[in-house]
Design an enzyme around this catalytic site. Structure first.
Site, short mmCIF file in Angstrom:
data_model
loop_
_atom_site.label_atom_id
_atom_site.label_comp_id
_atom_site.label_asym_id
_atom_site.label_seq_id
_atom_site.Cartn_x
_atom_site.Cartn_y
_atom_site.Cartn_z
N CYS A 103 9.37 1.84 3.30
CA CYS A 103 10.41 0.87 3.56
C CYS A 103 11.84 1.10 3.98
O CYS A 103 12.70 0.48 4.36
CB CYS A 103 10.31 -0.10 2.30
N GLU A 157 -4.68 -3.67 -1.98
CA GLU A 157 -6.41 -3.31 -1.85
C GLU A 157 -6.63 -2.18 -1.06
O GLU A 157 -7.74 -1.74 -1.17
CB GLU A 157 -7.17 -4.64 -1.28
N ARG A 158 -5.68 -1.51 -0.56
CA ARG A 158 -5.87 -0.40 0.34
C ARG A 158 -6.17 0.72 -0.37
O ARG A 158 -6.65 1.66 -0.02
CB ARG A 158 -4.84 -0.36 1.45
N PHE A 164 0.95 -1.25 0.10
CA PHE A 164 -0.05 -0.03 0.03
C PHE A 164 0.69 1.26 0.04
O PHE A 164 0.30 2.22 -0.25
CB PHE A 164 -0.90 -0.03 1.04
N GLU A 169 9.01 -4.11 13.03
CA GLU A 169 8.80 -3.00 12.07
C GLU A 169 7.53 -2.42 12.57
O GLU A 169 6.32 -2.62 12.24
CB GLU A 169 8.66 -3.69 10.77
N SER A 180 5.30 -6.92 3.22
CA SER A 180 6.05 -7.10 4.34
C SER A 180 6.74 -8.64 4.45
O SER A 180 6.60 -9.35 3.59
CB SER A 180 5.00 -7.44 5.65
N LYS A 234 -1.25 -7.09 -9.30
CA LYS A 234 -2.30 -7.22 -8.31
C LYS A 234 -1.80 -6.18 -7.09
O LYS A 234 -0.95 -6.44 -6.29
CB LYS A 234 -2.12 -8.58 -7.54
P1 NAD Z 1 1.47 -6.47 2.91
O1 NAD Z 1 2.58 -7.44 2.95
O2 NAD Z 1 0.60 -6.61 4.01
O3 NAD Z 1 0.87 -6.43 1.35
C1 NAD Z 1 1.61 -6.63 0.49
C2 NAD Z 1 0.83 -7.38 -0.82
O4 NAD Z 1 0.55 -8.65 -0.54
C3 NAD Z 1 -0.60 -6.77 -0.95
O5 NAD Z 1 -0.71 -6.49 -2.40
C4 NAD Z 1 -1.36 -7.84 -0.38
O6 NAD Z 1 -2.88 -7.88 -1.12
C5 NAD Z 1 -0.77 -9.14 -0.26
N1 NAD Z 1 -0.85 -9.97 0.87
C6 NAD Z 1 -1.41 -9.25 2.30
N2 NAD Z 1 -1.59 -10.55 2.86
C7 NAD Z 1 -1.50 -11.62 1.93
C8 NAD Z 1 -1.37 -12.91 2.53
N3 NAD Z 1 -1.79 -13.38 3.74
N4 NAD Z 1 -1.27 -13.74 1.62
C9 NAD Z 1 -1.04 -13.18 0.13
N5 NAD Z 1 -0.89 -11.83 -0.11
C10 NAD Z 1 -1.11 -11.17 0.82
O7 NAD Z 1 2.29 -5.04 2.83
P2 NAD Z 1 1.74 -3.76 3.34
O8 NAD Z 1 1.19 -3.59 4.63
O9 NAD Z 1 0.93 -3.48 1.93
O10 NAD Z 1 2.98 -2.86 2.99
C11 NAD Z 1 4.01 -2.57 4.01
C12 NAD Z 1 4.88 -3.44 3.84
O11 NAD Z 1 5.84 -3.32 2.72
C13 NAD Z 1 6.10 -2.99 4.82
O12 NAD Z 1 6.61 -4.28 5.77
C14 NAD Z 1 7.22 -2.55 4.03
O13 NAD Z 1 8.53 -2.58 4.68
C15 NAD Z 1 7.15 -3.28 3.09
N6 NAD Z 1 7.75 -2.68 2.07
C16 NAD Z 1 9.06 -3.03 1.47
C17 NAD Z 1 9.75 -2.41 0.48
C18 NAD Z 1 10.97 -2.90 0.05
O14 NAD Z 1 11.61 -2.34 -1.10
N7 NAD Z 1 11.60 -3.67 0.65
C19 NAD Z 1 9.00 -1.30 -0.32
C20 NAD Z 1 7.63 -1.22 0.19
C21 NAD Z 1 7.11 -1.60 1.24
#
Ligand code: NAD
Length: 500
Positions: free
Chosen positions: A281, A176-177, A149, A382, A226, A173
């Site tokens: 991130c 969804e937020r 998101f 985090e 994450s 994909k």
């Molecule tokens: P998230 O992991 O909750 O979601 C990321 C994606 O995974 C979304 O599209 C979501 O729909 C999907 N998802 C969520 N839960 C899932 C599940 N149980 N099974 C399969 N898919 C699922 O992350 P977020 O809250 O949207 O974003 C924040 C996180 O992303 C933080 O941890 C941040 O550090 C990380 N991030 C990392 C980088 C990097 O470059 N390393 C960059 C941006 C964000």
């Protein structure tokens, strides 16, 4: 109520799924749209369209592919205000920050405009007598990107331009937020002349993600999110034979040495910790204050943190907006409360912030915790909110040891006026991206982005040269064009170049 559809095979479509999820404006707490979530049929339709599109897109000339990239770049730049408004309305970050992420995404599009240079391959003339060897790269086929998101435009643009310029069809994909910006991106790709099915948007949650990870028609997966989900994505998709890059979470430390410019360091730390409400991130979430630097640094950061204007991201005076959800706010507040109970010093407390006129918004003010130890949840988790924890150490060596013991390894920074200290730091930390007096060392598009340890599962960093490599497979051709009169040179021995 606005309903957000998928973008499949060149058009918006409701699909056949009957599940939806609410999308919020985090500054007001109001539901602004219902998002359609894909079912299995929608996934099959998108993969089939991508498969067909990839067959022809792969054969389109580099000149035509880059023509689309240049046009897309122009269109994104022309729609920057519209894209930024969509980001702010669903993510909450301030408009100038939203524009900043679009500019960083555009850098990747610009790199993709130069894709012919990256795909030139290599040629060895006369590798053996009468034999030439050359290598080049071809696309994987159909690849999917699953994005978080916190950068609803930049992260999709880390992936899609690279995948598409190298000849793949790409299914996004998005989170969804905050899904609306991806729909405008889809329209801009179409307007740029990209054939239908080469870029598609499929909205969904865990069900859709798992469908993509296991679908035999998908060749590669790029994921950013994450750490627990990154690990799940990597394990599941590799078990299904796919190439995977899965970028995870972070806990980015900045070491501040006593010889640093402590005013400048505090400016940078504050901006890197509280910008975008700490939901980056690459946000600095841990200040590692070395020796005498600590007291003055905490004082300076406190001044900055208390001067930050928190407001709706559409307010031109806002420095920082809300966090993404009510649940995120409650979790952040809980971690801060726990740290205080465990003995951390509460220097700036943003837990009870409410923004006038936006009482239902998801607010947490800038928060600074001092004397945090590596056992506290505020250090181990985090937080992904506007919270800076300060850990005090005696020496640079202690600081490096702390960073290297942390499971994450996305970004880190050092503030110092000593070249020797900076060089020791850059050589010894087990982290992928390092800033020297630079708090957010997000690499430019012609280098690649990626962390170490629990911040990246897979071998390849994202965008830049490693992105090209990720979205393509190598081919090496060894060729002979014998003169009709010459002997064939065939032998029952294994071919060796040394005997020619
Ligand atoms: P998230 O992991 O909750 O979601 C990321 C994606 O995974 C979304 O599209 C979501 O729909 C999907 N998802 C969520 N839960 C899932 C599940 N149980 N099974 C399969 N898919 C699922 O992350 P977020 O809250 O949207 O974003 C924040 C996180 O992303 C933080 O941890 C941040 O550090 C990380 N991030 C990392 C980088 C990097 O470059 N390393 C960059 C941006 C964000």
């Amino acid at each position: 109520m606005n309903t957000i559809n998928h973008f499949i095979n060149g058009a918006e479509t409701a699909g056949t799924g009957d599940r939806t999820q609410s999308v919020y404006n985090p500054a007001t707490g109001a539901v602004t749209a219902e998002l359609r979530l894909a079912n299995r049929d929608d996934l099959e339709t998108a993969v089939a369209a991508a498969t067909e599109a990839a067959k022809t897109w792969n054969h389109i000339s580099l000149a035509k592919r880059t023509g689309v990239m240049f046009k897309f770049r122009e269109l994104v730049a022309a729609h920057i205000d519209e894209l930024a408004a969509l980001i702010t309305a669903e993510h909450g970050k301030v408009l100038s920050d939203a524009k900043g992420e679009i500019h960083r995404g555009l850098e990747v599009v610009e790199f993709a405009c130069g894709i012919p240079e990256q795909l030139k391959g290599a040629y060895s003339d006369q590798a053996a007598t009468g034999i030439d060897v050359f290598s080049f790269r071809q696309p994987l086929g159909v690849v999917a990107g699953i994005t978080p998101f916190n950068f609803p435009v930049m992260v999709p643009l880390w992936m899609a331009p690279m995948a598409i310029a190298t000849g793949n069809a790409f299914i996004l994909k998005p989170s969804e937020r905050d899904p609306s910006a991806s729909m405008l991106l889809a329209q801009l790709w179409k307007d740029a002349g990209l054939p239908d099915g080469v870029f598609q948007v499929l909205h969904g949650d865990k069900e859709t993600v798992t469908g993509l990870l296991t679908h035999p028609g998908i060749d590669g997966i790029s994921f950013v999110g994450s750490t627990p989900i990154a690990q799940y994505v990597h394990e599941t998709a590799t078990a299904h034979g796919k190439r995977v890059q899965a970028l995870g979470g972070a806990k980015n430390h900045a070491i501040v040495l006593p010889d640093a410019d402590l005013e400048g360091a505090a400016d940078h730390l504050s901006a890197a910790a509280f910008g975008s409400a700490g939901e980056r991130c690459m946000a600095i979430s841990v200040a590692v204050a070395v020796g005498d630097a600590a007291d003055q640094l905490v004082k300076n950061v406190t001044q900055r943190a208390t001067a930050i204007k928190v407001a709706n991201g559409t307010d031109p005076g806002a420095d920082m907006g809300p966090v993404i959800t009510a649940a995120a706010r409650d979790r952040i507040v809980g971690i801060v409360t726990e740290a205080k109970a465990a003995g951390a010093a509460m220097v700036v407390d943003g837990r009870s912030l409410v923004v006038e006129g936006h009482e239902e918004g998801f607010w947490v003010g800038p928060t600074v915790l001092d004397n945090v130890t590596s056992e506290m949840t505020a250090y181990t988790e985090e937080i992904f909110g506007p919270v800076l924890v300060v850990v005090r150490v005696d020496t640079l060596e202690d600081g490096i040891k702390l960073i290297n013991a942390n499971p994450y390894g996305n970004g880190t920074a050092i503030f110092t006026s000593s070249g020797a200290a900076a060089r020791k730091f850059q050589r010894e930390v087990t982290v992928g991206m390092i800033g020297i007096n630079v708090p957010l060392p997000v690499p430019v598009a012609y280098h690649s982005f990626g962390g170490w340890k629990a911040s990246l599962f897979g071998d390849k960093h994202i965008y830049g040269p490693e992105g090209v490599s990720f979205y393509t497979r190598g081919k090496v051709v060894t060729s002979r064009w014998p003169e009709p009169t010459h002997a064939s040179g065939a032998s029952y021995n294994f071919p060796s170049n040394s005997t020619d």
